[in-house]
Write a protein that holds these residues in place. Sequence first.
Motif, PDB file in Angstrom:
ATOM      1  N   THR A  18      20.602  13.010   4.880  1.00 15.05           N
ATOM      2  CA  THR A  18      21.996  13.252   5.249  1.00 15.05           C
ATOM      3  C   THR A  18      22.946  12.653   4.215  1.00 15.05           C
ATOM      4  N   ILE A  19      22.650  11.448   3.741  1.00 14.51           N
ATOM      5  CA  ILE A  19      23.472  10.846   2.681  1.00 14.51           C
ATOM      6  C   ILE A  19      23.498  11.744   1.459  1.00 14.51           C
ATOM      7  N   ALA A  20      22.321  12.158   1.007  1.00 17.00           N
ATOM      8  CA  ALA A  20      22.240  12.984  -0.200  1.00 17.00           C
ATOM      9  C   ALA A  20      22.945  14.325   0.005  1.00 17.00           C
TER      10      ALA A  20
ATOM     11  N   ARG B 257      16.486  21.384   9.362  1.00 13.24           N
ATOM     12  CA  ARG B 257      16.512  20.007   8.846  1.00 13.24           C
ATOM     13  C   ARG B 257      16.868  19.021   9.944  1.00 13.24           C
ATOM     14  N   ARG B 258      16.324  17.820   9.781  1.00  8.43           N
ATOM     15  CA  ARG B 258      16.692  16.712  10.654  1.00  8.43           C
ATOM     16  C   ARG B 258      17.709  15.845   9.941  1.00  8.43           C
ATOM     17  N   ILE B 259      18.821  15.591  10.604  1.00  6.70           N
ATOM     18  CA  ILE B 259      19.821  14.679  10.045  1.00  6.70           C
ATOM     19  C   ILE B 259      19.875  13.448  10.927  1.00  6.70           C
ATOM     20  N   GLY B 260      20.427  12.378  10.407  1.00  5.27           N
ATOM     21  CA  GLY B 260      20.494  11.141  11.198  1.00  5.27           C
ATOM     22  C   GLY B 260      21.348  10.103  10.511  1.00  5.27           C
ATOM     23  N   ARG B 261      21.639   9.064  11.251  1.00  3.17           N
ATOM     24  CA  ARG B 261      22.382   7.951  10.672  1.00  3.17           C
ATOM     25  C   ARG B 261      21.990   6.620  11.293  1.00  3.17           C
TER      26      ARG B 261
ATOM     27  N   THR C 171       0.848  -1.186   0.000  1.00  2.00           N
ATOM     28  CA  THR C 171       0.000   0.000   0.000  1.00  2.00           C
ATOM     29  C   THR C 171       0.885   1.239   0.000  1.00  2.00           C
ATOM     30  N   HIS C 172       0.300   2.333  -0.416  1.00  3.82           N
ATOM     31  CA  HIS C 172       1.042   3.605  -0.401  1.00  3.82           C
ATOM     32  C   HIS C 172       1.501   3.928   1.013  1.00  3.82           C
ATOM     33  N   ALA C 173       0.660   3.613   1.986  1.00  4.70           N
ATOM     34  CA  ALA C 173       0.991   3.907   3.388  1.00  4.70           C
ATOM     35  C   ALA C 173       2.240   3.147   3.840  1.00  4.70           C
ATOM     36  N   GLU C 174       2.387   1.896   3.400  1.00  4.31           N
ATOM     37  CA  GLU C 174       3.571   1.107   3.777  1.00  4.31           C
ATOM     38  C   GLU C 174       4.841   1.723   3.222  1.00  4.31           C
ATOM     39  N   HIS C 175       4.799   2.110   1.944  1.00  5.54           N
ATOM     40  CA  HIS C 175       5.964   2.749   1.333  1.00  5.54           C
ATOM     41  C   HIS C 175       6.305   4.048   2.055  1.00  5.54           C
ATOM     42  N   ALA C 176       5.285   4.851   2.317  1.00  4.53           N
ATOM     43  CA  ALA C 176       5.495   6.151   2.957  1.00  4.53           C
ATOM     44  C   ALA C 176       6.045   5.987   4.375  1.00  4.53           C
ATOM     45  N   GLU C 177       5.532   4.996   5.103  1.00  6.75           N
ATOM     46  CA  GLU C 177       5.973   4.771   6.475  1.00  6.75           C
ATOM     47  C   GLU C 177       7.448   4.413   6.533  1.00  6.75           C
ATOM     48  N   ARG C 178       7.878   3.511   5.674  1.00  5.50           N
ATOM     49  CA  ARG C 178       9.286   3.105   5.683  1.00  5.50           C
ATOM     50  C   ARG C 178      10.191   4.255   5.241  1.00  5.50           C
ATOM     51  N   PHE C 179       9.768   4.984   4.222  1.00  4.26           N
ATOM     52  CA  PHE C 179      10.582   6.091   3.712  1.00  4.26           C
ATOM     53  C   PHE C 179      10.704   7.190   4.772  1.00  4.26           C
ATOM     54  N   THR C 180       9.611   7.496   5.443  1.00  4.30           N
ATOM     55  CA  THR C 180       9.611   8.531   6.485  1.00  4.30           C
ATOM     56  C   THR C 180      10.514   8.145   7.650  1.00  4.30           C
ATOM     57  N   LEU C 181      10.503   6.861   8.006  1.00  6.63           N
ATOM     58  CA  LEU C 181      11.346   6.369   9.094  1.00  6.63           C
ATOM     59  C   LEU C 181      12.814   6.656   8.825  1.00  6.63           C
ATOM     60  N   PHE C 182      13.241   6.460   7.575  1.00 11.21           N
ATOM     61  CA  PHE C 182      14.651   6.612   7.236  1.00 11.21           C
ATOM     62  C   PHE C 182      14.975   7.964   6.589  1.00 11.21           C
ATOM     63  N   ARG C 183      14.009   8.852   6.541  1.00 15.96           N
ATOM     64  CA  ARG C 183      14.237  10.119   5.836  1.00 15.96           C
ATOM     65  C   ARG C 183      15.427  10.931   6.377  1.00 15.96           C
TER      66      ARG C 183
ATOM     67  N   GLU D 253      32.304   5.318   6.492  1.00 14.01           N
ATOM     68  CA  GLU D 253      32.826   5.963   7.690  1.00 14.01           C
ATOM     69  C   GLU D 253      31.738   6.629   8.529  1.00 14.01           C
ATOM     70  N   VAL D 254      30.720   7.150   7.876  1.00 16.36           N
ATOM     71  CA  VAL D 254      29.674   7.865   8.614  1.00 16.36           C
ATOM     72  C   VAL D 254      28.518   6.936   8.975  1.00 16.36           C
ATOM     73  N   PHE D 255      28.094   6.133   8.005  1.00 16.80           N
ATOM     74  CA  PHE D 255      26.870   5.351   8.194  1.00 16.80           C
ATOM     75  C   PHE D 255      27.102   3.862   8.444  1.00 16.80           C
TER      76      PHE D 255
END
Length: 299
Positions: A20-22, A295-299, A3-15, A129-131
């Motif tokens: 930060t990578i990009a 912005r929120r950054i993370g690793r 479902t669209h919600a599943e894709h969005a949920e996973r992408f948002t979790l790792f956003r 080195e970072v991730f």
Amino acid sequence: MNTHAEHAERFTLFRPLLFTIAYELLGSATEADDVLQDSYLRWARVDLATVRDSRSYLARLVTRQALNAVRANARRREDYVGPWLPEPLLLDQHDPAADVVLAESVSMAMLVVLETLGPDERAVFVLREVFGFDYDEIAAAVGRSVPTVHQMAHRARSHVRARRRRFQPADAARTAQVTERFMTAAATGDLGGLLALLAPDVTWTADSGGKATAARRPVVGARKVAAVMMDLFHGRGQLPGLRLRITTCNSVPAVVARVGDHTEGVFLIEIIDHKITNVYAVRNPDKLAALSVPRRIGR
């Protein structure tokens, strides 16, 4: 069935991680946003049943799209007027010591060093080195063999270590004190106060892209840098109604200069051993638009 919600949920979790990578590969928050948007459109078409590790899959997808963007922008970088600096990143967290590796990885000093690597080497260094991605994951992301990625990682580490000072989380109270004194001295034209804060070999690097008044080459030395700052903040180069405000960009203190509602520039301050060692002055208006969004950054 996906479902669209599943894709969005996973992408948002790792956003935060993906952004930060990009950003670290492109040096631009605006371009990183574009890469994430394009990557999500591709991700939305993926059958999630075939994805064993969402973090690894998404990082690979974003890395590939970011590398495509780097190569597409290569000519624009070559034709750039004056020094090129990364786009300043306004952070929504104000404790750079919370994650030392992450703080260093988005520092202007580190990003300037990463600019001296080739695109694939830069991606290998950042992902490893970072991730902390495995070599086989990185090989899949950059389209190289695992042995080649090992060699690239070794070369990139040696290259970066030879060109950067060891990053030390600054004492927050002392850093705030130095930054406040810097802003006061700049605003009041206190030359002696400025010189007391600057390291003897301090470097002023200004990025205007030819769209604002700025030195076309780095300025080195306390007296020369102080002279540039005096002219900009308290001399003939000063703009009427100029207001200065302290914030945090790229995990270091920064002074934002505004006239009315218009941002004239942002000045990122690198402090080592209680002295200002680098000032990165971003005056290109194209690179200041993203400063309005933390912005929120993370690793």
